[in-house]
Design a protein around this motif. Structure first.
Motif, mmCIF file in Angstrom:
data_model
loop_
_atom_site.group_PDB
_atom_site.id
_atom_site.type_symbol
_atom_site.label_atom_id
_atom_site.label_comp_id
_atom_site.label_asym_id
_atom_site.label_seq_id
_atom_site.Cartn_x
_atom_site.Cartn_y
_atom_site.Cartn_z
ATOM 1 N N THR C 163 0.816 -1.211 0.000
ATOM 2 C CA THR C 163 0.000 0.000 0.000
ATOM 3 C C THR C 163 0.854 1.267 0.000
ATOM 4 O O THR C 163 0.314 2.360 -0.024
ATOM 5 N N LEU C 164 2.168 1.106 0.049
ATOM 6 C CA LEU C 164 3.026 2.288 0.207
ATOM 7 C C LEU C 164 3.434 2.877 -1.136
ATOM 8 O O LEU C 164 3.462 2.180 -2.152
ATOM 9 N N VAL C 395 1.549 6.048 2.960
ATOM 10 C CA VAL C 395 0.510 5.168 2.442
ATOM 11 C C VAL C 395 -0.135 5.843 1.233
ATOM 12 O O VAL C 395 -0.616 6.974 1.332
#
Lengths: 299, 299, 478
Positions: C163-164, C395
């Motif tokens: 998700t980064l 994120v």
């Protein structure tokens, strides 16, 4: 006020011999120049402080826009911000408690030690004196790690009494150092007379010597008060519980936050909030302070 | 004597001298300050300091402060104190200028302002475009001071810094000296005046010797303060100023200890600073003794 | 601040008891030199740390935080405050039975944490930031590897690493270990007023030649190209490095970050400094910066609009919110390159993340520290952070199209999208505690008191000194 002014303006008990008039005109010029020097000095002292006061009522935008413009309206919300954001009220109370406790303890311990060091010869006196001076010379922040563990061992970490002890210990060498010369100067005959009268050491000290050293005590107490009031590093390390923050800690964390959110109005308001109470105390007590200093000096 | 000196001194040993002894030991190690290992390196840190250009610059700047600040504060506060005590008209009895009480109260104001707040205020006063100082200078037509960075120019940063510290302390010492001068027998002034002595001669031949003890103690205190000066410098020029011209030893110690993780090296700097301070105190006392000064506030 | 902070006394007592049993406490009267405060306890001898009691590991509790434990999180109380950490703390307390999270704010991190690291009683989670942060390489060996955290699922079940944003973990690597997790994504760019530029028909400069032309245009209107403040002269180092890295490619970054002997004589950096020297000598810098507090200098740009451009991280909008002119419409553009044939495209951007969170191995409850971090990296907290701070965490995908109405945040997202994987980062200035010295050198350069050659020599001399100093722990960057 006038009684005080008189005391300050004239060296007391001036004999009534008429001083030789040393040239009226030149005298006036010198007097005028002297007066001018003092006026300039007063302006130098007051200008930055008054400017701070004025800025504390401006919005940040106004502060950045012009240094001299008067505030568009009195932005009292700066003070509300400073008070609530910084929690100044609580920190102020903590500071008062800690500084009052430490000041009393410091003056007591310091004067007793200085008295002994000044008036009694004993083996090792020179060494003790040197060690006392040595305590003045080292940067405090290199000592805080061991100090942290000492207070931790005594269960005094993050407590106000622990802070009082630490403050006292670090004000002690200065107090002793400063008072030494005062006690050395006191006439020895009085103490001798008192002890011949059968007064105990305690009574000689508290009832005879201490009152005589009052001008010195007053000066040291004032110096210590400001030093303790400004103490920053000791509380940062030894007192990390926000409940127990003292004013300097509160101001620093507030200045940091105000700096990040660029709230200069509140920053100035916070500065004023820390200055005014001390100033008021000084103004209330200064007559007595001056009185005691002068009175002590004339003896 | 045990109660008067023994207990306070033992307390002082535990809280102050012991941590300093620890720090002195750290100066012989390559301790990072945050780990448990303290590799012993003997005098290695000291050898490094001897060749550390940045440390030597800082030491030089600290010595500049040590020489200049106390001298300026003493001269200015003594001069002001003389004006207030016997600078007035030479007609009639010896007296100070009119408004003495007012000047004395006002002069004391900077002393009640916390050091950190003084730094914050003056950093604003010196601001090139929005600050009070350039506002005044350009206001009277000195256009070359438009946007002049007082704290950012190699030629002025140190002087501007010194001015702040002097501003902060002159008033206090003035009040202290006023009290001391008032402790001098007024007949001495009267007699001097009958001999034809002017104000300057009275100041130098009577007032100064009369309060030499006070001056000595004050000099020591100001010197120690000038060697520290950490709070003021951090507020005015946290980076050490243009070309490191206002970098002082305490700032270098602080960044070495905490942001560079070389606590042992920082402690070695602390020891050097302590030695310098002790030498300074010794020198002041030595000079004072040569000049025949003894005792405290009164001769 | 919050009730979360009030229950620290039991912890202190526990820390004290632990220290006693571990022999960490000095005996004040034993003045022997060797009995130093620090020698008693440490990673090997100090009891307690290293996880304490562990609870059962599950998807909802991947690190096995034990029931009935307390987590202490010390958070830098600066520009972003501490409320986002408290927000995550509340979620942790809700999800795990009988676990308490205390969030404590601090601005004096190094001073307050030092004795606790020495005594073996550090907090469970630490946001090591601000002017008083600890040099990270100093404590890296005492920190947990946070790879475990990024490989764990977030609260919605997706692996956090997926998700980064790309390329945001590298600056937290110390000796092959993810010692620090930098939470806030930062885009380093040139910021300006969209409205002012539109009004004058200006565009953001893509090369230094265009920048000089813009400087001339600004001068005609009595404005300046740039302004700077004395504590933030280092922002111009960042701009110069970014420009040089884009011009010369990733080798330039590696040379710099590894303090190479000839780092400051390379073609790319020399080209950038020559251009910046022109900016200074033609009078395009607003004078007085070396004596100006940095936020005041920034207000000269954002409020008085005396300067056109300001090089900074993307925190700038939040920082200057109270001192920005009406209708300013703050937006950003990538740093200019030297030539149009640069090694990396113009759109390439420095996205070095900020706010390094670490989990000390010696803490009472490292699993708890990791758990708080895991929740912070989950969508709920990350979105809350973006919404309230107008800044992105590392994120991705937490910012809606309207960017919460913030033109600067929208620009930030647009720049990141345009850059794609052409992002780079470095943080050797913080790692080696260079900021103070850097500011000294750059203030002189920007004032015109020194020239490009002197500046490059000074920077190189500092590099050489640190590189050759064995007592400084080096971080190998690759």
């Amino acid at each position: 006020m006038s009684a005080v002014a008189d005391r300050g303006a004239r060296t007391d008990v001036a004999p009534r011999t008429d001083g030789r008039r040393s040239g009226g005109r030149a005298d006036k010029v010198v007097g005028g120049a002297s007066q001018a020097v003092l006026v300039v000095w007063t302006v130098l002292v007051l200008a930055p402080l008054l400017w701070t006061l004025m800025s504390s009522f401006k919005t940040t935008q106004e502060i950045f826009a012009s240094p001299f413009a008067l505030p568009s309206s009195l932005h009292v919300e700066n003070y509300v911000n400073a008070w609530t954001l910084a929690g100044i009220g609580r920190y102020f109370l903590n500071s008062v408690l800690v500084v009052a406790g430490a000041l009393a303890l410091t003056m007591l311990l310091g004067s007793m030690s200085a008295y002994v060091l000044a008036r009694f010869a004993f083996p090792g006196r020179g060494a003790v004196r040197t060690l006392v001076v040595a305590g003045l010379t080292f940067p405090v922040f290199l000592a805080v790690v061991p100090l942290f563990f000492i207070l931790q061992q005594a269960s005094l970490l993050n407590t106000l009494p622990g802070l009082v002890l630490a403050y006292t210990a670090y004000a002690y060498p200065f107090t002793v150092f400063f008072l030494l010369s005062f006690f050395e100067d006191l006439p020895g005959e009085v103490a001798e007379a008192a002890s011949i009268d059968g007064a105990s050491e305690w009574r000689t000290f508290f009832q005879v010597m201490l009152p005589m050293a009052r001008p010195g005590m007053a000066a040291v107490a004032i110096l210590n008060f400001v030093g303790l009031w400004n103490q920053f590093l000791l509380p940062v390390v030894l007192n990390s519980d926000q409940e127990n923050y003292v004013l300097t800690q509160g101001m620093a964390s507030f200045a940091s936050q105000a700096g990040y959110s660029v709230d200069f109005g509140a920053l100035f308001a916070g500065a004023v909030t820390t200055i005014v109470p001390v100033l008021v105390v000084y103004l209330v007590f200064q007559r007595r302070l001056q009185g005691s200093v002068a009175q002590g000096s004339v003896k | 004597m045990v109660v008067f000196l023994g207990l306070p001194f033992a307390f002082y040993v535990v809280m102050v001298l012991y941590p300093f002894t620890q720090a002195t030991y750290y100066s012989l190690t390559a301790w990072t300050g945050f780990s448990a290992e303290q590799p012993f390196v003997g005098l290695g840190n000291y050898a490094r300091l001897a060749g550390d250009a940045r440390f030597l610059t800082a030491l030089g700047n600290s010595l500049t402060l040590l020489v200049v600040v106390p001298a300026l504060v003493m001269v200015a506060s003594f001069a002001l104190a003389c004006l207030l005590t016997f600078g007035g008209s030479t007609a009639g009895s010896v007296k100070g200028l009119r408004g003495t009480a007012f000047y004395r109260v006002v002069s004391f104001f900077p002393y009640v302002v916390p050091a950190i707040v003084i730094g914050i205020i003056w950093a604003q006063v010196y601001d090139p475009s929005g600050g009070l100082l350039n506002g005044v200078l350009t206001g009277v037509g000195l256009d070359r001071f438009t946007d002049f960075p007082w704290l950012g120019d190699v030629d002025t940063a140190m002087a501007a810094t010194i001015a702040v510290i002097v501003w902060a302390f002159v008033g206090f010492y003035m009040v202290l000296f006023v009290a001391s001068i008032q402790g001098i027998d007024p007949e001495l002034f009267e007699a001097a005046r009958l001999d034809g002595a002017g104000r300057v001669r009275s100041a130098l031949s009577i007032a100064l010797p009369g309060i030499a003890g006070s001056v000595r103690t004050a000099y020591v205190y100001m010197g120690i303060l000038a060697l520290d000066a950490f709070v003021y410098l951090q507020a005015l020029n946290p980076n050490g100023g243009p070309d490191s011209s206002t970098l002082v030893v305490t700032q270098q110690i602080f960044s070495t200890a905490f942001s560079q993780g070389q606590f042992g090296l920082a402690c070695a700097m602390g020891v050097v600073l302590a030695v310098v301070t002790l030498l300074f105190v010794g020198a002041v006392f030595g000079v004072a003794r040569l000049l025949g000064v003894r005792g405290g506030a009164r001769a | 601040m919050s009730p979360l902070e009030s229950s620290r006394t039991p912890l202190q007592r526990r820390a004290f008891l632990k220290a006693v049993t571990a022999g960490a406490v000095v005996t004040p009267f034993g003045l022997s030199l060797a009995s130093c405060a620090a020698s008693g306890s440490g990673p090997d001898t100090g009891g307690g740390g290293g996880g304490g009691a562990t609870g059962e590991v599950s998807d909802a509790n991947p690190f096995g935080v034990a029931a009935g434990t307390t987590v202490e999180a010390v958070v830098f109380d600066g520009g972003y405050g501490t409320d986002y950490a408290s927000f995550a703390a509340a979620i942790v307390q809700e999800q795990l039975d009988d676990v308490t999270v205390d969030v404590v704010g601090s601005t004096q991190i190094a001073q307050q944490m030092q004795p606790r690291f020495v005594g073996g009683t550090p907090p469970d989670l630490l946001d090591n930031n601000g002017a008083n942060a600890i040099g990270l390489s100093t404590i890296a060996a005492q920190l947990e590897d946070l790879t475990e955290v990024v490989q764990a699922p977030n609260t919605e079940g997706t692996t956090i690493a997926d998700t980064l944003y790309p390329n945001v973990l590298g600056v937290g690597m110390y000796d092959g270990k993810l010692a620090a997790l930098n939470y806030v994504l930062t885009v380093y760019a040139l910021w300006y007023s969209e409205s002012l530029f539109e009004e004058n028909g200006w565009t953001a400069p893509q090369t230094w030649d265009e920048a000089l032309a813009l400087g001339a245009a600004a001068q005609e209107q009595g404005k300046y190209l740039f302004t700077w403040g004395r504590e933030a002269a280092s922002y111009y180092l960042t701009m110069a490095l970014d420009s040089a890295i884009k011009e010369g490619g990733d080798d330039v970054r590696l040379q710099m970050a590894n303090l190479q002997p000839d780092a400051w004589s390379g073609e790319a950096i020399t080209g950038v400094l020559a251009a910046m020297e022109q900016v200074v000598s033609r009078g395009y810098m607003r004078p007085g910066g070396a004596g100006t507090q940095f936020t005041q200098a920034q207000a000269q740009w954002s409020q008085a609009q005396e300067a056109l451009l300001y090089p900074s991280g993307s925190w700038i909008e939040n920082e200057m919110a109270d001192a920005t002119a009406e209708g300013f419409q703050m937006t950003g553009a990538p740093t200019p390159t030297v030539t149009s044939g640069s090694a990396l495209p113009y759109a390439a951007i420095n996205n070095t993340p900020n706010e390094p969170f670490v989990v000390p191995s010696q803490g009472q409850n490292p699993a708890g520290g990791k758990e708080v971090l895991r929740v912070m990296l989950s969508p709920e907290t990350a979105t809350e952070f973006a919404r309230t701070k107008l800044a992105s965490t590392i994120v991705a995908g937490t910012i809606p199209d309207d960017a919460f109405g913030s033109s600067a945040l929208a620009a930030q997202v647009a720049m990141l999208d345009a850059a794609g994987t052409d992002t780079f980062n470095y943080n050797f200035v913080q790692t080696y505690g260079m900021t103070q010295e850097v500011n000294g050198l750059w203030n002189s350069f920007l004032s015109g008191d020194s020239d490009a050659a002197t500046l490059a020599q000074g920077m190189q001399a500092m590099f050489d000194r640190i590189r050759e100093d064995d007592s400084v722990v080096k971080v190998e960057v690759s």
